[in-house]
Motif scaffolding. Sequence first.
Motif, short mmCIF file in Angstrom:
data_model
loop_
_atom_site.label_atom_id
_atom_site.label_comp_id
_atom_site.label_asym_id
_atom_site.label_seq_id
_atom_site.Cartn_x
_atom_site.Cartn_y
_atom_site.Cartn_z
N LEU A 33 44.15 8.90 -37.09
CA LEU A 33 43.08 9.26 -38.03
C LEU A 33 43.53 10.35 -39.00
O LEU A 33 43.28 10.25 -40.21
CB LEU A 33 41.85 9.71 -37.26
N MET A 34 44.18 11.37 -38.49
CA MET A 34 44.62 12.46 -39.35
C MET A 34 45.67 11.99 -40.37
O MET A 34 45.59 12.34 -41.55
CB MET A 34 45.19 13.60 -38.51
N TRP A 37 44.16 9.70 -43.14
CA TRP A 37 43.47 10.45 -44.19
C TRP A 37 44.46 11.17 -45.09
O TRP A 37 44.20 11.42 -46.26
CB TRP A 37 42.51 11.47 -43.59
N TYR A 38 45.62 11.52 -44.54
CA TYR A 38 46.61 12.28 -45.31
C TYR A 38 47.33 11.37 -46.31
O TYR A 38 47.33 11.61 -47.50
CB TYR A 38 47.59 12.95 -44.36
N ASP A 39 48.00 10.32 -45.77
CA ASP A 39 48.79 9.45 -46.65
C ASP A 39 49.14 8.16 -45.90
O ASP A 39 49.47 8.20 -44.72
CB ASP A 39 50.07 10.17 -47.08
#
Length: 102
Positions: A33-34, A37-39
Motif C-alpha cells: 500500500l505504501m 501510493w508512492y510510485d
Amino acid sequence: MTAKQHLKNIATLGLPLIGSHVAQFSINMTDTLMLGWYDVEVLAAQVIAGTAFFVLFILGSGFAGAVMPMVAEAEAAGEGTQVRRVTRMAIWASLFYPAFPK
C-alpha cells in the motif's frame, strides 16, 4: 486422548503459526500500500525483489527441511552418530548457503 485434548494440542501448535502468517501478511500488505501510493515503478521493483528473495529463501530452507526425515530415520535405526552428522552438515549447509554463488 479425548477429542478436546487433541483440539487443545492442535490450537497450542497452530495459533503461533497462524499469528506469524497474519503478521507477515500485514507487513507485506502495508509495504504494498505504501509503495503503491508512492510510485508504480517502485512497487514493481519491490514485487520483483520480493519474488527473487522468496525463491532464494525457499531454496535455502530446503536444507533445514531435509534434516527432519533424515534425523528421524537415523534415530529410528538407533544410529546416534548419524543423527549428529546429519544435523551438523545441515547446520553448515544452512550457514554457508548465503555465501554460495547464485
